[in-house]
Design a protein around this motif. Structure first.
Motif, mmCIF file in Angstrom:
data_model
loop_
_atom_site.group_PDB
_atom_site.id
_atom_site.type_symbol
_atom_site.label_atom_id
_atom_site.label_comp_id
_atom_site.label_asym_id
_atom_site.label_seq_id
_atom_site.Cartn_x
_atom_site.Cartn_y
_atom_site.Cartn_z
ATOM 1 N N ALA A 1 66.609 70.615 68.255
ATOM 2 C CA ALA A 1 65.289 70.799 67.716
ATOM 3 C C ALA A 1 64.400 71.566 68.766
ATOM 4 N N GLU A 2 64.639 71.511 69.927
ATOM 5 C CA GLU A 2 63.911 72.252 70.926
ATOM 6 C C GLU A 2 64.302 73.883 70.933
ATOM 7 N N LEU A 3 65.368 74.097 70.670
ATOM 8 C CA LEU A 3 65.729 75.696 70.527
ATOM 9 C C LEU A 3 65.365 76.192 69.246
ATOM 10 N N HIS A 4 65.420 75.237 68.117
ATOM 11 C CA HIS A 4 65.120 75.728 66.894
ATOM 12 C C HIS A 4 63.594 75.947 66.932
ATOM 13 N N ARG A 5 62.665 75.087 67.645
ATOM 14 C CA ARG A 5 61.176 75.183 67.729
ATOM 15 C C ARG A 5 60.888 76.648 68.584
ATOM 16 N N ALA A 6 61.656 76.717 69.547
ATOM 17 C CA ALA A 6 61.306 77.838 70.371
ATOM 18 C C ALA A 6 61.677 79.151 69.859
ATOM 19 N N VAL A 7 62.580 79.131 68.813
ATOM 20 C CA VAL A 7 62.884 80.454 67.988
ATOM 21 C C VAL A 7 61.972 80.553 66.766
ATOM 22 N N ALA B 1 65.527 81.343 62.661
ATOM 23 C CA ALA B 1 65.320 79.867 62.710
ATOM 24 C C ALA B 1 66.643 79.503 62.146
ATOM 25 N N SER B 2 66.977 80.105 61.078
ATOM 26 C CA SER B 2 68.174 79.657 60.283
ATOM 27 C C SER B 2 69.631 79.859 60.969
ATOM 28 N N LEU B 3 69.561 80.728 61.873
ATOM 29 C CA LEU B 3 70.744 81.087 62.716
ATOM 30 C C LEU B 3 70.834 79.969 63.830
ATOM 31 N N VAL B 4 69.972 79.701 64.347
ATOM 32 C CA VAL B 4 69.840 78.383 65.008
ATOM 33 C C VAL B 4 70.228 77.134 64.573
ATOM 34 N N ALA B 5 69.729 76.858 63.456
ATOM 35 C CA ALA B 5 70.219 75.474 62.577
ATOM 36 C C ALA B 5 71.696 75.704 62.483
ATOM 37 N N ASP B 6 72.298 76.646 61.900
ATOM 38 C CA ASP B 6 73.552 77.131 61.830
ATOM 39 C C ASP B 6 74.534 76.857 62.854
ATOM 40 N N ALA B 7 74.148 77.233 64.119
ATOM 41 C CA ALA B 7 74.601 77.370 65.343
ATOM 42 C C ALA B 7 74.633 75.769 65.892
ATOM 43 N N ALA B 8 73.736 75.132 65.645
ATOM 44 C CA ALA B 8 73.419 73.611 66.106
ATOM 45 C C ALA B 8 74.859 72.805 65.506
ATOM 46 N N LEU B 9 74.931 73.223 64.047
ATOM 47 C CA LEU B 9 75.815 72.454 63.213
ATOM 48 C C LEU B 9 77.236 72.766 63.655
ATOM 49 N N ASN B 10 77.405 74.088 63.951
ATOM 50 C CA ASN B 10 78.962 74.678 64.144
ATOM 51 C C ASN B 10 79.149 74.217 65.711
ATOM 52 N N ASP C 1 74.707 60.495 69.347
ATOM 53 C CA ASP C 1 73.869 60.346 68.069
ATOM 54 C C ASP C 1 72.612 60.867 67.939
ATOM 55 N N ARG C 2 71.944 61.040 68.914
ATOM 56 C CA ARG C 2 70.685 61.843 69.214
ATOM 57 C C ARG C 2 70.774 63.395 68.838
ATOM 58 N N TRP C 3 71.978 63.709 69.510
ATOM 59 C CA TRP C 3 72.168 65.265 69.313
ATOM 60 C C TRP C 3 72.438 65.551 67.882
ATOM 61 N N ARG C 4 73.222 64.730 67.315
ATOM 62 C CA ARG C 4 73.821 64.965 65.734
ATOM 63 C C ARG C 4 72.561 64.925 64.867
ATOM 64 N N ALA C 5 71.692 63.958 65.116
ATOM 65 C CA ALA C 5 70.511 63.749 64.148
ATOM 66 C C ALA C 5 69.888 64.988 64.236
ATOM 67 N N GLN C 6 69.466 65.461 65.460
ATOM 68 C CA GLN C 6 68.868 66.824 65.408
ATOM 69 C C GLN C 6 69.352 67.879 64.808
ATOM 70 N N ALA C 7 70.672 68.149 65.137
ATOM 71 C CA ALA C 7 71.304 69.139 64.292
ATOM 72 C C ALA C 7 71.321 69.010 62.975
ATOM 73 N N LEU D 1 58.271 78.027 76.789
ATOM 74 C CA LEU D 1 59.114 77.373 76.133
ATOM 75 C C LEU D 1 58.872 76.624 74.929
ATOM 76 N N GLY D 2 57.586 76.312 74.854
ATOM 77 C CA GLY D 2 57.075 75.349 73.777
ATOM 78 C C GLY D 2 56.989 73.951 73.941
ATOM 79 N N PHE D 3 57.252 73.334 75.028
ATOM 80 C CA PHE D 3 57.156 71.822 75.237
ATOM 81 C C PHE D 3 56.766 71.394 76.317
#
Length: 349
Positions: A46-52, A61-70, A80-86, A225-227
């Motif tokens: 979520a942090e990297l997605h927000r920053a991008v 932004a979609s590249l970050v979303a895909d990268a997190a899942l991969n 579980d927290r990492w998975r939920a964000q991804a 960094l946006g946070f």
């Protein structure tokens, strides 16, 4: 890629002339290397997605979303927290972009990713041992607080909003006192990062800092960094996150309600001055609330001082050097007065 004397536009032209299969393979590998570096060194999805996403390019932004899942594929265990964000990151919406747009977005994103530093690991990334972070908050209390704050945000009547917010603060303060009276074994200060989005990031960060200080936490803002990173005990950080989110919603509603109808510059000055006054007044009232609630419990003062020392030590360990952010200018008396009035409406008893 993009080495030597090639400028960005020339690099794009060169890549479009190379077979796509060759370019895509190399580009994907380079991008994966940068994403892996950031995810392994503290950045949560979520942090990297927000920053991008702040850059305004939906392809990036979609590249970050895909990268997190991969990144979490074929890596165990996964927190579980990492998975939920991804899994919660939004997918790309709209028509499929053309190849040049994708290359442009990918190369510029790659340059930005390489500038991002490693940050504190607060949630273990996939493939690393899970750390058991004890969380002692009573979910039932937090659910009640959320429900009350949601009612405060939903009503258009100031008196109702005040009543709901006051009850929420009362529950939070009583619960904090209960936790201090019966501390759990091994409870230590923790850190949590909370996003601070534009526009008016400086003013929003000031509001978050005011709420944090009133709840025995410390706040370090990282504007590039946006946070902001909140240091404190978990129950206190929960209170900060809940109150900040609710107060920001109420502030935005009051601000758009009271702002002048015409003049872009005038509206901008009004909003900035509104949020400065709102944060300042909220800080005053929250401090007064905490002092009143704890006034009858002198026996808690040594415990509170000890907790404050622990929180400061935790913050200094991660951020040994900090500087005070510059105070925002107040260019609109109308905005200042409206912000203070809105803070009075949202006051927490």
């Amino acid at each position: 890629m993009r080495q030597g004397a090639l400028d960005f536009e020339t690099a794009i032209d060169v890549l479009t002339g190379v077979p796509s299969a060759e370019v895509d393979t190399v580009l994907a590998a380079v991008m994966e290397t940068e994403f892996d570096r950031l995810f392994q060194h503290g950045w949560q999805p979520a942090e990297l997605h927000r920053a991008v996403a702040r850059r305004g390019n939906p392809i990036q932004a979609s590249l970050v979303a895909d990268a997190a899942l991969n990144f979490q594929k074929n890596r165990t265990p996964v927190d579980d927290r990492w998975r939920a964000q991804a899994e919660s990151l939004p997918a790309f919406q709209g028509r499929r972009p053309d190849r040049i747009a994708v290359l442009d977005a990918s190369l510029s994103l790659l340059a930005e990713l390489r500038l991002l530093p490693a940050i504190e690991v607060l949630v273990p990334p996939p493939g690393t041992p899970l750390t058991t972070v004890p969380h002692h908050s009573d979910q039932r209390i937090l659910d009640k607080v959320r429900a009350l704050l949601a009612k405060a945000e939903a009503t258009d009547f100031a008196a109702e909003a005040e009543a709901y917010s006051a009850k929420a603060q009362e529950l939070i303060t009583r619960y904090r006192i209960e936790m201090i009276d019966a501390p759990a074994v091994g409870v230590m200060p923790f850190a949590r990062r909370i996003g601070v989005d534009h526009p008016y990031e400086n003013e929003k960060a000031s509001l978050l800092d005011a709420v944090a200080r009133a709840n025995s936490c410390r706040c370090v803002w990282s504007p590039e960094l946006g946070f902001s990173t909140i240091f404190g005990f978990d129950t206190d950080i929960d209170a900060v996150e809940l109150l900040y989110t609710s107060l920001l919603v109420q502030a935005n509603r009051a601000m758009t309600r009271d702002e002048p109808a015409k003049g872009k510059a005038r509206v901008k000055a009004f909003r900035r001055s509104f949020l400065v006054a709102y944060a300042y007044r909220i800080g005053e009232r929250l401090r007064q609330t905490a002092e009143r609630e704890l006034a009858a419990r002198d026996d808690l003062l040594p415990v509170l001082r000890n907790r404050d020392v622990q929180v400061r030590e935790a913050m200094d360990k991660v951020f040994p050097t900090t500087v005070r952010s510059r105070t925002s200018r107040v260019d609109s008396l109308e905005g200042w007065e409206s912000g203070r009035a809105a803070a009075d409406e949202a006051k927490l008893r």
